[in-house]
Design a protein around this motif. Sequence first.
Motif, PDB file in Angstrom:
ATOM      1  N   GLU A 278       0.833  -1.204   0.000  1.00 30.10           N
ATOM      2  CA  GLU A 278       0.000   0.000   0.000  1.00 30.10           C
ATOM      3  C   GLU A 278       0.865   1.251   0.000  1.00 30.10           C
ATOM      4  O   GLU A 278       0.607   2.204  -0.758  1.00 30.10           O
ATOM      5  N   SER A 279       1.883   1.266   0.829  1.00 26.63           N
ATOM      6  CA  SER A 279       2.787   2.417   0.877  1.00 26.63           C
ATOM      7  C   SER A 279       3.489   2.630  -0.453  1.00 26.63           C
ATOM      8  O   SER A 279       3.646   3.767  -0.921  1.00 26.63           O
ATOM      9  N   THR A 280       3.904   1.532  -1.087  1.00 28.73           N
ATOM     10  CA  THR A 280       4.553   1.619  -2.402  1.00 28.73           C
ATOM     11  C   THR A 280       3.605   2.221  -3.434  1.00 28.73           C
ATOM     12  O   THR A 280       3.996   3.108  -4.218  1.00 28.73           O
ATOM     13  N   LEU A 281       2.373   1.762  -3.438  1.00 30.39           N
ATOM     14  CA  LEU A 281       1.396   2.285  -4.398  1.00 30.39           C
ATOM     15  C   LEU A 281       1.131   3.761  -4.167  1.00 30.39           C
ATOM     16  O   LEU A 281       1.043   4.543  -5.125  1.00 30.39           O
ATOM     17  N   ILE A 282       0.989   4.167  -2.908  1.00 33.37           N
ATOM     18  CA  ILE A 282       0.737   5.587  -2.621  1.00 33.37           C
ATOM     19  C   ILE A 282       1.903   6.436  -3.115  1.00 33.37           C
ATOM     20  O   ILE A 282       1.707   7.518  -3.690  1.00 33.37           O
ATOM     21  N   ASN A 283       3.123   5.947  -2.925  1.00 30.59           N
ATOM     22  CA  ASN A 283       4.295   6.674  -3.405  1.00 30.59           C
ATOM     23  C   ASN A 283       4.287   6.792  -4.926  1.00 30.59           C
ATOM     24  O   ASN A 283       4.543   7.870  -5.486  1.00 30.59           O
ATOM     25  N   HIS A 284       3.959   5.703  -5.613  1.00 30.78           N
ATOM     26  CA  HIS A 284       3.906   5.735  -7.080  1.00 30.78           C
ATOM     27  C   HIS A 284       2.776   6.652  -7.565  1.00 30.78           C
ATOM     28  O   HIS A 284       2.935   7.389  -8.552  1.00 30.78           O
ATOM     29  N   ILE A 285       1.644   6.602  -6.881  1.00 26.25           N
ATOM     30  CA  ILE A 285       0.515   7.459  -7.265  1.00 26.25           C
ATOM     31  C   ILE A 285       0.885   8.920  -7.106  1.00 26.25           C
ATOM     32  O   ILE A 285       0.557   9.755  -7.963  1.00 26.25           O
ATOM     33  N   ARG A 286       1.598   9.251  -6.036  1.00 28.70           N
ATOM     34  CA  ARG A 286       2.045  10.640  -5.855  1.00 28.70           C
ATOM     35  C   ARG A 286       2.942  11.064  -7.009  1.00 28.70           C
ATOM     36  O   ARG A 286       2.788  12.158  -7.559  1.00 28.70           O
ATOM     37  N   GLN A 287       3.892  10.214  -7.346  1.00 34.21           N
ATOM     38  CA  GLN A 287       4.818  10.557  -8.437  1.00 34.21           C
ATOM     39  C   GLN A 287       4.062  10.760  -9.748  1.00 34.21           C
ATOM     40  O   GLN A 287       4.303  11.732 -10.470  1.00 34.21           O
ATOM     41  N   LEU A 288       3.153   9.846 -10.055  1.00 38.50           N
ATOM     42  CA  LEU A 288       2.396   9.943 -11.301  1.00 38.50           C
ATOM     43  C   LEU A 288       1.458  11.146 -11.273  1.00 38.50           C
ATOM     44  O   LEU A 288       1.277  11.831 -12.289  1.00 38.50           O
ATOM     45  N   GLY A 289       0.848  11.404 -10.109  1.00 43.33           N
ATOM     46  CA  GLY A 289      -0.060  12.547  -9.983  1.00 43.33           C
ATOM     47  C   GLY A 289       0.661  13.861 -10.188  1.00 43.33           C
ATOM     48  O   GLY A 289       0.153  14.767 -10.869  1.00 43.33           O
ATOM     49  N   VAL A 290       1.837  13.992  -9.586  1.00 48.65           N
ATOM     50  CA  VAL A 290       2.622  15.221  -9.749  1.00 48.65           C
ATOM     51  C   VAL A 290       3.082  15.361 -11.197  1.00 48.65           C
ATOM     52  O   VAL A 290       3.051  16.456 -11.776  1.00 48.65           O
ATOM     53  N   ALA A 291       3.500  14.254 -11.814  1.00 48.95           N
ATOM     54  CA  ALA A 291       3.899  14.305 -13.227  1.00 48.95           C
ATOM     55  C   ALA A 291       2.720  14.703 -14.109  1.00 48.95           C
ATOM     56  O   ALA A 291       2.879  15.459 -15.073  1.00 48.95           O
ATOM     57  N   LEU A 292       1.531  14.204 -13.767  1.00 50.61           N
ATOM     58  CA  LEU A 292       0.336  14.573 -14.525  1.00 50.61           C
ATOM     59  C   LEU A 292       0.043  16.062 -14.387  1.00 50.61           C
ATOM     60  O   LEU A 292      -0.255  16.742 -15.378  1.00 50.61           O
ATOM     61  N   ALA A 293       0.137  16.576 -13.162  1.00 51.88           N
ATOM     62  CA  ALA A 293      -0.114  18.003 -12.944  1.00 51.88           C
ATOM     63  C   ALA A 293       0.909  18.862 -13.671  1.00 51.88           C
ATOM     64  O   ALA A 293       0.582  19.937 -14.188  1.00 51.88           O
ATOM     65  N   THR A 294       2.143  18.381 -13.730  1.00 54.30           N
ATOM     66  CA  THR A 294       3.197  19.121 -14.432  1.00 54.30           C
ATOM     67  C   THR A 294       2.974  19.078 -15.938  1.00 54.30           C
ATOM     68  O   THR A 294       3.165  20.080 -16.635  1.00 54.30           O
ATOM     69  N   SER A 295       2.559  17.917 -16.428  1.00 59.59           N
ATOM     70  CA  SER A 295       2.342  17.750 -17.861  1.00 59.59           C
ATOM     71  C   SER A 295       1.098  18.481 -18.341  1.00 59.59           C
ATOM     72  O   SER A 295       1.087  19.080 -19.422  1.00 59.59           O
ATOM     73  N   ASP A 296       0.038  18.436 -17.531  1.00 62.09           N
ATOM     74  CA  ASP A 296      -1.227  19.067 -17.918  1.00 62.09           C
ATOM     75  C   ASP A 296      -1.990  19.464 -16.656  1.00 62.09           C
ATOM     76  O   ASP A 296      -2.617  18.630 -16.006  1.00 62.09           O
ATOM     77  N   ARG A 297      -1.937  20.728 -16.320  1.00 63.53           N
ATOM     78  CA  ARG A 297      -2.553  21.199 -15.076  1.00 63.53           C
ATOM     79  C   ARG A 297      -4.080  21.215 -15.152  1.00 63.53           C
ATOM     80  O   ARG A 297      -4.758  21.406 -14.147  1.00 63.53           O
ATOM     81  N   GLN A 298      -4.620  20.996 -16.351  1.00 63.07           N
ATOM     82  CA  GLN A 298      -6.074  21.056 -16.503  1.00 63.07           C
ATOM     83  C   GLN A 298      -6.767  19.720 -16.235  1.00 63.07           C
ATOM     84  O   GLN A 298      -7.964  19.684 -15.958  1.00 63.07           O
ATOM     85  N   PHE A 299      -6.018  18.626 -16.323  1.00 62.47           N
ATOM     86  CA  PHE A 299      -6.663  17.319 -16.336  1.00 62.47           C
ATOM     87  C   PHE A 299      -7.456  17.049 -15.065  1.00 62.47           C
ATOM     88  O   PHE A 299      -8.632  16.660 -15.131  1.00 62.47           O
ATOM     89  N   MET A 300      -6.857  17.214 -13.916  1.00 56.76           N
ATOM     90  CA  MET A 300      -7.541  16.859 -12.666  1.00 56.76           C
ATOM     91  C   MET A 300      -8.746  17.757 -12.418  1.00 56.76           C
ATOM     92  O   MET A 300      -9.782  17.293 -11.919  1.00 56.76           O
ATOM     93  N   PHE A 301      -8.655  19.027 -12.767  1.00 49.19           N
ATOM     94  CA  PHE A 301      -9.807  19.911 -12.615  1.00 49.19           C
ATOM     95  C   PHE A 301     -10.975  19.410 -13.460  1.00 49.19           C
ATOM     96  O   PHE A 301     -12.128  19.402 -13.021  1.00 49.19           O
ATOM     97  N   ASN A 302     -10.682  18.974 -14.676  1.00 48.97           N
ATOM     98  CA  ASN A 302     -11.733  18.484 -15.568  1.00 48.97           C
ATOM     99  C   ASN A 302     -12.182  17.073 -15.212  1.00 48.97           C
ATOM    100  O   ASN A 302     -13.303  16.691 -15.542  1.00 48.97           O
ATOM    101  N   LEU A 303     -11.339  16.305 -14.545  1.00 46.84           N
ATOM    102  CA  LEU A 303     -11.771  14.986 -14.082  1.00 46.84           C
ATOM    103  C   LEU A 303     -12.863  15.134 -13.027  1.00 46.84           C
ATOM    104  O   LEU A 303     -13.825  14.367 -12.997  1.00 46.84           O
TER     105      LEU A 303
END
Length: 440
Positions: A278-303
């Motif tokens: 679980e801890s490993t997944l949360i860490n990976h999700i954070r990394q991917l989430g931050v990369a997503l926000a950096t790549s496209d700041r609009q995605f999560m708002f529209n999700l």
Amino acid sequence: MANTTPSVSDYKGIVGPLRHRCSHCQAAGPNLLRCNGCLAVRYCSCEHQAAHWPKHKSACSKIKKARAKLAQEDHAVRNATEDFMTPANAFESHAGHFWGMINTRDYMRARMALALKLLRQGTLGSVSEAYEHMRDMLRLNRSDNMGIRDMVPALMLRLDLDQECYDFVKWWATCDPDGRYDWGDMDLPHLNIHGADVFEEPKFLLVKYNPDLNSLVALLLLNLKLLVDIHNLKITRKILSRTRLPTKLRDKIELAVVRSPLSTKLQKEAPGSLLQTESTLINHIRQLGVALATSDRQFMFNLFDPDEALCRRPEAYSRGSWEEMAFAIQNSYAAWWEMEGVLDLLKDARMCARQRSKDEIEQIVNTKPFKPGSVSNRTAEELLEDMSVNRLWTWLHYAAENACYLGPWSKRPSERHESQARNGLGSPLSDMKGRARKFG
């Protein structure tokens, strides 16, 4: 001409795994009748088929026409008159680089049109058939001039082909590191990654300067899907610990609460090992989430508020544009919607981020020269909404704790942590403020 613009309802079906269901009453069952016209929807009786016909008539007609068009184009390719630009049968002579043959493009467009019409039905049969069309189109045209690889990962997740999804994304991210892959060479390996470690660090995607948006979204959703499965296992084990059920029955119950085929391995893990995963997944999700926000700041708002992105079908896009984000939302939203617990987890993480950001926003709005409605034209509430989305990955672990809690709302882990922070007792994680600065 009939309106072909997608509607929000096209992406929001029943939450949970795709199953064969009656399109009228949504009852699931193994012996449903299939519509002989479109072959994409099913019914539990002739009466329900008749009752649903007014709603289904238009889609049924469009799918029948799309099938007829594809059959026509298929025949034309297989029976073409050979000349210096046209092979006699490209299916035999040019499989792998179809798009290089001009006479195959109408066939490929017709097949894609059928796949998209099938997807709008949202049934197990229609999604499965659309997926098979797209995979075969990638076999016929390796270089994927039509952008099929952007849509396939989310379809795999909807069909619970989770290992296949990971392998697919990893192959496309790593197949051409130096830009020298010869897409016309049929002897080179193609989509040949199988059984890659889903729990490994997602470095292969994150090392890129500008990672593919659809790949980021797919891996993020896959990791969240597995995280929710772990939460369901933890809750089930808490409840079952109060019973004296036989071990075999407990195992069956635990397997029934997870969705991903990959989670059958998690079900065998001991509590300590499961916590580490679980801890490993949360860490990976954070990394991917931050990369997503950096790549496209609009995605999560529209999700969180997807209606506009789902209802506007752009004709083209450039990297980082609103149109690219809209395509990514449309490619994946049905998978987000159907994945029970995932959007709820993100909404709770956003609420935790909002709670922890209130004091900071108050300081901002009370500090000169900030004046709501003037230079920034943003109110404190609007700033708080934005910050809650931007920082949700920081507070995901709070939401993860909440998801496994069975007590009263007022004593949820996030509420306790917030109370401790306000009383100066600190956070259970010593580096929380540093993480907030890093990710926020």
